[in-house]
Design a protein around this motif. Sequence first.
Motif, PDB file in Angstrom:
ATOM      1  N   CYS A 122       0.766  -1.235   0.002  1.00 46.65           N
ATOM      2  CA  CYS A 122      -0.006  -0.074  -0.160  1.00 46.65           C
ATOM      3  C   CYS A 122       0.768   1.229   0.260  1.00 46.65           C
ATOM      4  O   CYS A 122       1.210   1.181   0.746  1.00 46.65           O
ATOM      5  CB  CYS A 122      -0.841  -0.256   0.963  1.00 46.65           C
ATOM      6  N   SER A 123       0.204   1.786  -1.172  1.00 45.48           N
ATOM      7  CA  SER A 123       1.309   3.211  -1.000  1.00 45.48           C
ATOM      8  C   SER A 123       1.079   4.358   0.293  1.00 45.48           C
ATOM      9  O   SER A 123       2.434   5.161   0.172  1.00 45.48           O
ATOM     10  CB  SER A 123       1.312   3.985  -2.557  1.00 45.48           C
ATOM     11  N   LYS A 126       4.094   4.099   2.549  1.00 46.16           N
ATOM     12  CA  LYS A 126       5.422   4.303   2.160  1.00 46.16           C
ATOM     13  C   LYS A 126       5.347   5.799   2.597  1.00 46.16           C
ATOM     14  O   LYS A 126       6.265   6.527   3.126  1.00 46.16           O
ATOM     15  CB  LYS A 126       5.686   4.341   0.499  1.00 46.16           C
ATOM     16  N   GLN A 127       3.916   6.657   3.245  1.00 47.07           N
ATOM     17  CA  GLN A 127       3.649   7.993   2.838  1.00 47.07           C
ATOM     18  C   GLN A 127       4.742   8.161   4.685  1.00 47.07           C
ATOM     19  O   GLN A 127       4.806   9.701   4.815  1.00 47.07           O
ATOM     20  CB  GLN A 127       2.985   8.822   2.793  1.00 47.07           C
ATOM     21  N   PHE A 301       2.662   1.173  -7.613  1.00 44.68           N
ATOM     22  CA  PHE A 301       3.182   2.438  -7.631  1.00 44.68           C
ATOM     23  C   PHE A 301       4.611   2.476  -7.824  1.00 44.68           C
ATOM     24  O   PHE A 301       4.838   1.352  -7.901  1.00 44.68           O
ATOM     25  CB  PHE A 301       2.396   3.080  -6.498  1.00 44.68           C
ATOM     26  N   SER A 304       6.862  -0.441  -5.377  1.00 41.74           N
ATOM     27  CA  SER A 304       6.047  -1.128  -5.047  1.00 41.74           C
ATOM     28  C   SER A 304       6.492  -2.808  -4.776  1.00 41.74           C
ATOM     29  O   SER A 304       6.641  -4.030  -3.740  1.00 41.74           O
ATOM     30  CB  SER A 304       5.203  -1.778  -5.682  1.00 41.74           C
ATOM     31  N   GLN A 344      -3.673   3.528  -3.771  1.00 36.77           N
ATOM     32  CA  GLN A 344      -2.387   4.331  -4.962  1.00 36.77           C
ATOM     33  C   GLN A 344      -2.769   5.591  -3.762  1.00 36.77           C
ATOM     34  O   GLN A 344      -2.140   6.749  -3.775  1.00 36.77           O
ATOM     35  CB  GLN A 344      -2.713   5.109  -6.062  1.00 36.77           C
ATOM     36  N   ALA A 346      -1.899   9.132  -1.321  1.00 37.38           N
ATOM     37  CA  ALA A 346      -0.613   8.987  -0.772  1.00 37.38           C
ATOM     38  C   ALA A 346      -0.123  11.192  -0.752  1.00 37.38           C
ATOM     39  O   ALA A 346      -0.241  11.341  -1.106  1.00 37.38           O
ATOM     40  CB  ALA A 346       0.319   9.029  -1.508  1.00 37.38           C
ATOM     41  N   TYR A 359      11.424   5.333   1.359  1.00 39.27           N
ATOM     42  CA  TYR A 359      10.663   5.096   0.217  1.00 39.27           C
ATOM     43  C   TYR A 359      11.659   5.589  -1.174  1.00 39.27           C
ATOM     44  O   TYR A 359      11.355   5.377  -1.738  1.00 39.27           O
ATOM     45  CB  TYR A 359       9.301   5.027   0.305  1.00 39.27           C
TER      46      TYR A 359
END
Length: 369
Positions: A122-123, A126-127, A301, A304, A344, A346, A359
């Motif tokens: 899951c993006s 990553k944030q 994304f 990934s 997606q 973010a 990331y």
Amino acid sequence: MKLVDKTNLMSLTREGLTDFFLALGEKPYRAVQVMKWIYHRGVYDIALMTDLSQDLRSRLQECACIELSEIVSEHLSVDGTRKWIIRVAGGNCIETVLIPERSRNTLCISSQVGCILNCSFCSTGKQGFDGNLTAAEIIGQVWLASQRMRELGLAQGVTNVVFMGMGEPLMNFDAVMTAASVFMDDLGFGLSKRKVTVSTAGVVPGILKMVGTTDCSIAISLHAPSDDVRNGLVPLNKKYPISELLAACRSYLETLGERRHVTVEYTLIKGVNDHIDQAKELAKLLRDVSCKINLIPFNSFPASGYEVPDAGTIDAFQSYLIKSGYATMLRTTRGDDIAAACGQLAGQVKDRTRRQEKYLARVKALEIA
Ligand code: SAH
């Protein structure tokens, strides 16, 4: 410096608003009047609430406000999906997505700035993470979307709300429950309990706390039929394994006492959880859970490290589950061109973890390679 924070009237349930007016020495029906202004007529300026006396309006303006977040930008996909970037407190931005279908308009809302859970596919994870949204910021997403939809002249407003945007709703329990209450209240957005869905990666204590607090619908992000595979996708599984998660869902469904089901979300990832044997395992696992299954082809994304299975594999997986008696939908990817599809989202998160940095370094390294 503000000496006393004003109460944001959009952060209260009907009960909360009633208590607020009682504390002001006012009658309970003031809550009814104010909610109608905010949610039915879309008015957020206290001065315009003309069925409140001038004196009450002045007093309210001193101790209360209705503060809305700001839409920073709007992105329209070729398939009609619309994504709004919304600025919230602290200069962070979150994302809200409208998915129009023939007979419904589903709004996918965020509950946190980023997400702490760090699911590997899951993006949002990553944030990184910068805290919870307030109830007003959550409710505000539906309010802003509804207002924008009126401006656009859409025939119907928001018909369904799903907590499937950024964040883990059950890690922001109180604000999410307040928001769900306003969504389902006739004086709020008037949505039925079947049309407001909290989606969780498996916060078991949160599911158990829902018992007696709400009767909205629930979805779980299962993604694997076994703990060993799920541990690699949803790190939270190490704390709350599948058996505990399903037991908590059964408890919640039982207390609703009607024919209700849990939606099982299963993101199909090539070579990870898409083998036909895993479909068989899943069918066995869910035997005594009242559920519907939503298969989601993995949305990619940058960096990934995962891929979407080919169409034949997805089809075989779905067919097996259908043959085994499960209502199984394949969630078509919507809004891919505006990065609004599942996983997606973010926003611009002032990350408090070091995940975003790591990331971005990985994405850069891949670009150079
Ligand atoms: N934290 C909540 C809310 C997120 S909902 C939860 O986990 O349920 C968003 C859904 O999309 C979840 O089922 C999530 O696992 C899934 N998802 C995340 N990333 C994805 C991706 N890249 N492709 C497809 N689905 C994804």
